[in-house]
Structure formats: structure tokens, C-alpha cells
Design a protein around this motif. Structure first.
Motif, PDB file in Angstrom:
ATOM      1  N   GLY A  28      17.419  32.640 -92.121  1.00 25.10           N
ATOM      2  CA  GLY A  28      16.310  32.286 -93.001  1.00 25.10           C
ATOM      3  C   GLY A  28      15.564  33.516 -93.501  1.00 25.10           C
ATOM      4  O   GLY A  28      15.162  33.585 -94.658  1.00 25.10           O
ATOM      5  N   GLN A  29      15.403  34.508 -92.639  1.00 27.11           N
ATOM      6  CA  GLN A  29      14.727  35.751 -93.038  1.00 27.11           C
ATOM      7  C   GLN A  29      15.574  36.573 -94.003  1.00 27.11           C
ATOM      8  O   GLN A  29      15.043  37.362 -94.772  1.00 27.11           O
ATOM      9  CB  GLN A  29      14.379  36.575 -91.803  1.00 27.11           C
ATOM     10  CG  GLN A  29      13.324  35.906 -90.942  1.00 27.11           C
ATOM     11  CD  GLN A  29      13.028  36.671 -89.673  1.00 27.11           C
ATOM     12  OE1 GLN A  29      13.264  37.863 -89.584  1.00 27.11           O
ATOM     13  NE2 GLN A  29      12.512  35.974 -88.680  1.00 27.11           N
ATOM     14  N   TRP A  30      16.892  36.392 -93.952  1.00 32.23           N
ATOM     15  CA  TRP A  30      17.800  37.128 -94.847  1.00 32.23           C
ATOM     16  C   TRP A  30      18.105  36.346 -96.117  1.00 32.23           C
ATOM     17  O   TRP A  30      18.933  36.755 -96.920  1.00 32.23           O
ATOM     18  CB  TRP A  30      19.109  37.441 -94.131  1.00 32.23           C
ATOM     19  CG  TRP A  30      18.978  38.372 -92.978  1.00 32.23           C
ATOM     20  CD1 TRP A  30      18.046  39.347 -92.792  1.00 32.23           C
ATOM     21  CD2 TRP A  30      19.818  38.420 -91.829  1.00 32.23           C
ATOM     22  NE1 TRP A  30      18.257  39.988 -91.608  1.00 32.23           N
ATOM     23  CE2 TRP A  30      19.332  39.441 -90.984  1.00 32.23           C
ATOM     24  CE3 TRP A  30      20.926  37.692 -91.423  1.00 32.23           C
ATOM     25  CZ2 TRP A  30      19.929  39.756 -89.774  1.00 32.23           C
ATOM     26  CZ3 TRP A  30      21.519  38.009 -90.214  1.00 32.23           C
ATOM     27  CH2 TRP A  30      21.023  39.030 -89.401  1.00 32.23           C
ATOM     28  N   GLY A  31      17.471  35.183 -96.281  1.00 30.23           N
ATOM     29  CA  GLY A  31      17.699  34.386 -97.479  1.00 30.23           C
ATOM     30  C   GLY A  31      18.904  33.469 -97.382  1.00 30.23           C
ATOM     31  O   GLY A  31      19.408  32.998 -98.391  1.00 30.23           O
ATOM     32  N   VAL A  32      19.354  33.204 -96.156  1.00 29.53           N
ATOM     33  CA  VAL A  32      20.487  32.311 -95.925  1.00 29.53           C
ATOM     34  C   VAL A  32      19.942  31.028 -95.307  1.00 29.53           C
ATOM     35  O   VAL A  32      19.089  31.074 -94.416  1.00 29.53           O
ATOM     36  CB  VAL A  32      21.521  32.959 -94.964  1.00 29.53           C
ATOM     37  CG1 VAL A  32      22.644  32.008 -94.626  1.00 29.53           C
ATOM     38  CG2 VAL A  32      22.065  34.245 -95.564  1.00 29.53           C
ATOM     39  N   ASN A  33      20.429  29.893 -95.770  1.00 26.41           N
ATOM     40  CA  ASN A  33      20.023  28.599 -95.237  1.00 26.41           C
ATOM     41  C   ASN A  33      20.209  28.577 -93.720  1.00 26.41           C
ATOM     42  O   ASN A  33      21.219  29.037 -93.194  1.00 26.41           O
ATOM     43  CB  ASN A  33      20.884  27.525 -95.922  1.00 26.41           C
ATOM     44  CG  ASN A  33      20.591  26.153 -95.439  1.00 26.41           C
ATOM     45  OD1 ASN A  33      20.834  25.819 -94.286  1.00 26.41           O
ATOM     46  ND2 ASN A  33      20.089  25.331 -96.337  1.00 26.41           N
ATOM     47  N   ARG A 109      26.616  40.653-100.566  1.00 24.41           N
ATOM     48  CA  ARG A 109      25.263  40.984-101.030  1.00 24.41           C
ATOM     49  C   ARG A 109      25.323  41.911-102.239  1.00 24.41           C
ATOM     50  O   ARG A 109      24.562  41.769-103.186  1.00 24.41           O
ATOM     51  CB  ARG A 109      24.440  41.638 -99.913  1.00 24.41           C
ATOM     52  CG  ARG A 109      24.265  40.850 -98.644  1.00 24.41           C
ATOM     53  CD  ARG A 109      23.311  39.733 -98.629  1.00 24.41           C
ATOM     54  NE  ARG A 109      22.016  39.882 -99.133  1.00 24.41           N
ATOM     55  CZ  ARG A 109      20.914  39.622 -98.453  1.00 24.41           C
ATOM     56  NH1 ARG A 109      20.979  39.290 -97.184  1.00 24.41           N
ATOM     57  NH2 ARG A 109      19.746  39.680 -99.037  1.00 24.41           N
ATOM     58  N   LYS A 110      26.243  42.875-102.199  1.00 28.84           N
ATOM     59  CA  LYS A 110      26.398  43.795-103.322  1.00 28.84           C
ATOM     60  C   LYS A 110      26.775  43.025-104.583  1.00 28.84           C
ATOM     61  O   LYS A 110      26.174  43.230-105.643  1.00 28.84           O
ATOM     62  CB  LYS A 110      27.460  44.848-103.015  1.00 28.84           C
ATOM     63  CG  LYS A 110      27.685  45.835-104.146  1.00 28.84           C
ATOM     64  CD  LYS A 110      28.842  46.752-103.837  1.00 28.84           C
ATOM     65  CE  LYS A 110      29.230  47.625-104.991  1.00 28.84           C
ATOM     66  NZ  LYS A 110      29.442  46.978-106.272  1.00 28.84           N
ATOM     67  N   GLU A 111      27.751  42.125-104.464  1.00 35.20           N
ATOM     68  CA  GLU A 111      28.203  41.357-105.626  1.00 35.20           C
ATOM     69  C   GLU A 111      27.109  40.441-106.166  1.00 35.20           C
ATOM     70  O   GLU A 111      27.002  40.238-107.368  1.00 35.20           O
ATOM     71  CB  GLU A 111      29.433  40.526-105.261  1.00 35.20           C
ATOM     72  CG  GLU A 111      30.677  41.356-105.023  1.00 35.20           C
ATOM     73  CD  GLU A 111      31.830  40.559-104.441  1.00 35.20           C
ATOM     74  OE1 GLU A 111      31.665  39.337-104.192  1.00 35.20           O
ATOM     75  OE2 GLU A 111      32.890  41.154-104.214  1.00 35.20           O
ATOM     76  N   ARG A 112      26.304  39.870-105.275  1.00 31.83           N
ATOM     77  CA  ARG A 112      25.297  38.898-105.693  1.00 31.83           C
ATOM     78  C   ARG A 112      23.963  39.542-106.090  1.00 31.83           C
ATOM     79  O   ARG A 112      23.182  38.922-106.811  1.00 31.83           O
ATOM     80  CB  ARG A 112      25.057  37.895-104.565  1.00 31.83           C
ATOM     81  CG  ARG A 112      26.221  36.943-104.356  1.00 31.83           C
ATOM     82  CD  ARG A 112      26.019  36.110-103.084  1.00 31.83           C
ATOM     83  NE  ARG A 112      27.027  35.103-102.883  1.00 31.83           N
ATOM     84  CZ  ARG A 112      28.196  35.293-102.292  1.00 31.83           C
ATOM     85  NH1 ARG A 112      28.525  36.494-101.880  1.00 31.83           N
ATOM     86  NH2 ARG A 112      29.053  34.308-102.132  1.00 31.83           N
ATOM     87  N   GLU A 113      23.684  40.748-105.573  1.00 34.22           N
ATOM     88  CA  GLU A 113      22.369  41.344-105.801  1.00 34.22           C
ATOM     89  C   GLU A 113      22.418  42.690-106.518  1.00 34.22           C
ATOM     90  O   GLU A 113      21.746  42.869-107.529  1.00 34.22           O
ATOM     91  CB  GLU A 113      21.639  41.489-104.461  1.00 34.22           C
ATOM     92  CG  GLU A 113      21.392  40.148-103.786  1.00 34.22           C
ATOM     93  CD  GLU A 113      20.969  40.276-102.337  1.00 34.22           C
ATOM     94  OE1 GLU A 113      20.417  41.328-101.958  1.00 34.22           O
ATOM     95  OE2 GLU A 113      21.200  39.312-101.579  1.00 34.22           O
ATOM     96  N   ILE A 114      23.185  43.627-106.003  1.00 35.88           N
ATOM     97  CA  ILE A 114      23.194  44.980-106.568  1.00 35.88           C
ATOM     98  C   ILE A 114      23.896  45.015-107.924  1.00 35.88           C
ATOM     99  O   ILE A 114      23.361  45.582-108.889  1.00 35.88           O
ATOM    100  CB  ILE A 114      23.847  45.988-105.597  1.00 35.88           C
ATOM    101  CG1 ILE A 114      23.108  46.015-104.251  1.00 35.88           C
ATOM    102  CG2 ILE A 114      23.917  47.390-106.221  1.00 35.88           C
ATOM    103  CD1 ILE A 114      21.678  46.485-104.316  1.00 35.88           C
ATOM    104  N   ASP A 115      25.086  44.431-108.011  1.00 37.07           N
ATOM    105  CA  ASP A 115      25.835  44.479-109.278  1.00 37.07           C
ATOM    106  C   ASP A 115      25.055  43.867-110.448  1.00 37.07           C
ATOM    107  O   ASP A 115      24.961  44.493-111.516  1.00 37.07           O
ATOM    108  CB  ASP A 115      27.209  43.815-109.131  1.00 37.07           C
ATOM    109  CG  ASP A 115      28.141  44.597-108.212  1.00 37.07           C
ATOM    110  OD1 ASP A 115      27.817  45.754-107.856  1.00 37.07           O
ATOM    111  OD2 ASP A 115      29.201  44.053-107.846  1.00 37.07           O
TER     112      ASP A 115
END
Length: 173
Positions: A28-33, A109-115
Motif C-alpha cells: 500500500g505504501q508503494w502504491g500497490v493494492n 516501475r521504470k516502464e510505468r513511471e520513468i519512461d
């Protein structure tokens, strides 16, 4: 029913219960259900593949929620489908190599956030460079952020080529 009983016996351990709850909270703290994280924790600790029904019964999570969570974990490549002789139901097991798991999470995370952030910044910098009214400080800060993300991306690509043993040694430094 025997399989569910065996799984519940594994989970009956207080340390396992605590790990699953903690992993769910951390998710939950990392943004995962929370359910996704708890299912991942259960599969990570399980010594044999589990089906959705077993997971649902063991964790007390709705079957539909389990199905959606399993799809998400498969898409992250943190779990995989495992065929079981004579079984119609799909069974799942988790990646248990913690380094491999960390690398897969980092890649996701890289594919979903950084890229996407890099693409957006490239567009913003290009648009900002042709705007006459833009304060030069704002452009400089955008370029600084763009350079930082490019450095992170390059570093990440380099870290993929480093053997796990050397990565472990580097991280301990």
C-alpha cells in the motif's frame, strides 16, 4: 479440501501471518493494492503452487479480487502459471530469487513511471525552447530534470549488465 487445509496450516504460523500482513501494508505504501501484495507474499512463502480458490480461502479475499490480483502479478512477472498434472485449475507460484524479483519490480516501475516521465519532459523541453515568453529559469529547471532522468535511465541500463553477486557487493558498500 485437503489442499486448502494444508495451505491454512502453512499460514497458521504467526510469523507467516505477520509477513503477509506486513507485505500487504508495504504494498500500500508503494502504491500497490494490499490484496495484490498479500497474495504475492503468500505465493512467495508457499512451497508449492496454489490455485485461486486456495488463495481466496487462505487469505479471506474475494475470488474476483484474487483473479484480478493474479493478473496484475503475472503482468509484473512476479508470479507465473504452473501446470499441474490432472488439474483443470490454473496454479501459480512466485519468483523466489529476491534479486530477480527486485529487478522485475524495478523494470516494471521504470516502464510505468520513468519512461512516460522522460517522454513528457522531452516534449515539454521541446515546447519550452520555442516559447519566447518562458522564463529561462523554468527552462533550465526542466532541462535539469530531463538530464537527471536520462542519468537514472542510463544507470539503470548499466546495472542490468552487472552480475547479481557484484550488485550485492556494491549495495553492501
Amino acid at each position: 479440501m485437503t489442499e486448502i487445509k494444508e495451505i491454512k496450516e502453512i499460514k497458521a504460523n504467526a510469523a507467516v501471518d505477520q509477513f503477509i500482513l506486513y507485505w500487504g501494508d508495504m504494498g500500500g505504501q508503494w502504491g500497490v493494492n494490499r490484496s495484490v501484495a498479500q497474495i504475492h507474499a503468500l505465493l512467495f512463502l508457499s512451497t508449492k503452487p496454489l490455485n485461486a480458490e486456495q488463495i481466496s480461502e487462505t487469505l479471506g479475499i474475494a475470488r474476483s479480487n484474487v483473479s484480478n490480483s493474479l493478473k496484475e502479478l503475472v503482468s509484473w512477472k512476479l508470479i507465473r502459471r504452473v501446470p499441474i498434472q490432472g488439474e483443470r485449475r490454473e496454479h501459480f507460484e512466485a519468483e523466489t530469487d529476491v534479486w530477480e524479483m527486485a529487478m522485475r519490480i524495478a523494470q516494471g516501475r521504470k516502464e510505468r513511471e520513468i519512461d512516460p516521465a522522460m517522454r513528457l519532459l522531452t516534449d515539454c523541453v521541446a515546447a519550452a525552447e520555442i516559447e519566447n515568453a518562458l522564463d529561462p529559469v523554468a527552462l533550465a529547471r526542466m532541462k535539469e530534470m530531463q538530464a537527471f532522468l536520462n542519468t537514472v535511465d542510463t544507470w539503470y541500463g548499466q546495472m542490468l549488465t552487472v552480475p547479481k553477486s557484484k550488485l550485492n557487493m556494491l549495495m553492501k558498500m
